[in-house]
Design a protein around this motif. Structure first.
Motif, PDB file in Angstrom:
ATOM      1  N   ILE A 123       6.100 -69.600  13.059  1.00 50.20           N
ATOM      2  CA  ILE A 123       4.644 -69.623  13.154  1.00 50.20           C
ATOM      3  C   ILE A 123       4.249 -70.002  14.572  1.00 50.20           C
ATOM      4  N   ILE A 124       3.440 -69.130  15.173  1.00 49.32           N
ATOM      5  CA  ILE A 124       2.941 -69.365  16.522  1.00 49.32           C
ATOM      6  C   ILE A 124       1.476 -69.760  16.413  1.00 49.32           C
ATOM      7  N   ALA A 125       1.120 -70.869  17.018  1.00 50.34           N
ATOM      8  CA  ALA A 125      -0.260 -71.348  17.017  1.00 50.34           C
ATOM      9  C   ALA A 125      -0.775 -71.343  18.448  1.00 50.34           C
ATOM     10  N   GLU A 126      -2.091 -71.371  18.584  1.00 53.17           N
ATOM     11  CA  GLU A 126      -2.684 -71.407  19.919  1.00 53.17           C
ATOM     12  C   GLU A 126      -3.769 -72.472  19.972  1.00 53.17           C
ATOM     13  N   ILE A 127      -3.801 -73.175  21.067  1.00 58.03           N
ATOM     14  CA  ILE A 127      -4.888 -74.111  21.337  1.00 58.03           C
ATOM     15  C   ILE A 127      -5.863 -73.348  22.238  1.00 58.03           C
ATOM     16  N   ALA A 140      -3.338 -84.101  20.695  1.00 60.21           N
ATOM     17  CA  ALA A 140      -3.651 -84.357  19.281  1.00 60.21           C
ATOM     18  C   ALA A 140      -3.672 -83.044  18.487  1.00 60.21           C
ATOM     19  N   GLU A 141      -4.271 -81.989  19.077  1.00 61.53           N
ATOM     20  CA  GLU A 141      -4.308 -80.703  18.377  1.00 61.53           C
ATOM     21  C   GLU A 141      -2.903 -80.123  18.250  1.00 61.53           C
ATOM     22  N   ALA A 142      -2.087 -80.269  19.282  1.00 62.77           N
ATOM     23  CA  ALA A 142      -0.710 -79.779  19.230  1.00 62.77           C
ATOM     24  C   ALA A 142       0.074 -80.503  18.130  1.00 62.77           C
ATOM     25  N   LYS A 143      -0.107 -81.810  18.033  1.00 62.44           N
ATOM     26  CA  LYS A 143       0.581 -82.571  16.979  1.00 62.44           C
ATOM     27  C   LYS A 143       0.130 -82.113  15.595  1.00 62.44           C
ATOM     28  N   GLN A 144      -1.195 -81.855  15.450  1.00 62.94           N
ATOM     29  CA  GLN A 144      -1.708 -81.387  14.161  1.00 62.94           C
ATOM     30  C   GLN A 144      -1.151 -80.004  13.829  1.00 62.94           C
ATOM     31  N   LEU A 145      -1.100 -79.122  14.825  1.00 64.02           N
ATOM     32  CA  LEU A 145      -0.548 -77.782  14.601  1.00 64.02           C
ATOM     33  C   LEU A 145       0.933 -77.865  14.218  1.00 64.02           C
ATOM     34  N   ARG A 146       1.676 -78.747  14.878  1.00 66.19           N
ATOM     35  CA  ARG A 146       3.083 -78.944  14.535  1.00 66.19           C
ATOM     36  C   ARG A 146       3.201 -79.457  13.097  1.00 66.19           C
ATOM     37  N   ASP A 147       2.357 -80.449  12.745  1.00 69.44           N
ATOM     38  CA  ASP A 147       2.389 -80.995  11.387  1.00 69.44           C
ATOM     39  C   ASP A 147       1.996 -79.947  10.345  1.00 69.44           C
ATOM     40  N   GLY A 149       2.863 -76.894  10.547  1.00 66.79           N
ATOM     41  CA  GLY A 149       3.943 -75.931  10.419  1.00 66.79           C
ATOM     42  C   GLY A 149       4.183 -75.028  11.615  1.00 66.79           C
ATOM     43  N   ALA A 150       3.468 -75.204  12.716  1.00 68.35           N
ATOM     44  CA  ALA A 150       3.680 -74.344  13.879  1.00 68.35           C
ATOM     45  C   ALA A 150       5.045 -74.600  14.493  1.00 68.35           C
ATOM     46  N   ASP A 151       5.742 -73.507  14.796  1.00 71.98           N
ATOM     47  CA  ASP A 151       7.034 -73.606  15.466  1.00 71.98           C
ATOM     48  C   ASP A 151       6.887 -73.509  16.984  1.00 71.98           C
ATOM     49  N   LEU A 152       5.861 -72.800  17.425  1.00 72.07           N
ATOM     50  CA  LEU A 152       5.592 -72.603  18.845  1.00 72.07           C
ATOM     51  C   LEU A 152       4.093 -72.733  19.056  1.00 72.07           C
ATOM     52  N   ILE A 153       3.688 -73.411  20.118  1.00 71.21           N
ATOM     53  CA  ILE A 153       2.262 -73.613  20.387  1.00 71.21           C
ATOM     54  C   ILE A 153       1.946 -73.090  21.780  1.00 71.21           C
ATOM     55  N   ASP A 154       1.005 -72.161  21.838  1.00 73.89           N
ATOM     56  CA  ASP A 154       0.537 -71.581  23.094  1.00 73.89           C
ATOM     57  C   ASP A 154      -0.725 -72.325  23.520  1.00 73.89           C
ATOM     58  N   VAL A 155      -0.814 -72.644  24.796  1.00 69.88           N
ATOM     59  CA  VAL A 155      -2.010 -73.308  25.317  1.00 69.88           C
ATOM     60  C   VAL A 155      -2.874 -72.226  25.965  1.00 69.88           C
TER      61      VAL A 155
END
Length: 162
Positions: A123-127, A140-147, A149-155
């Protein structure tokens, strides 16, 4: 807060604005919700891939609101002064939810979180609009996205800026 004020959804004709990538998902969700709530709708797909990159000025130059429309719903990530856009429409302009999956709740219904346990995917999420946020807010948003289920977070960046 519900989208419609002082009117039943069944009395509404809502014009949805989107980009090319979200068109299929938006049409499917809006069709389902229109059957559930009884409203009429139209969808205008603007010549842009990502709807979150729309600006009020860009939409205003391209919007075509059909006669009989009660309200226009633009993507929730559209930022800026809506006065220019409102001047281009006889119907009230409203920002919708930031996530299409929240549209039912936005229209006054109840939603259930999707069950993603049955899928073997990353799962890829984006801030979105990260330059407008503090480092602490991004973290904080990255931690929430990780919690969540995001595996990768794009800024993400800001539309119209380098």
């Amino acid at each position: 807060m519900a989208f419609v004020k002082n009117m039943k959804l069944a009395d509404q004709r809502i014009h949805f604005i989107t980009g090319r990538l979200a068109e299929g998902a938006l049409r499917a969700e809006v069709s389902r919700l229109a059957a559930q709530f009884g409203f009429q709708f139209t969808v205008q797909v603007l010549p842009i891939s990502v709807a979150a990159l729309l600006t009020p000025e860009w939409i205003a130059a391209r919007i075509e609101v059909p006669p009989g429309t009660n309200q226009v719903l633009i993507p929730g990530y559209v930022r800026g002064d809506l006065d220019t856009l409102q001047a281009a429409s006889f119907a009230p302009i409203r920002p919708g939810p930031k996530d299409l999956r929240d549209l039912e709740e936005f229209l006054g219904g109840q939603t259930q979180p999707p069950n993603l346990d049955q899928y073997d995917i990353e799962i890829i999420a984006e801030i979105n609009h990260a330059p407008n946020q503090s480092f602490e807010a991004i973290l904080a948003e990255a931690k929430q996205l990780r919690d969540d289920g995001a595996d990768l977070i794009d800024v993400g960046c800001l539309p119209g800026h380098t």
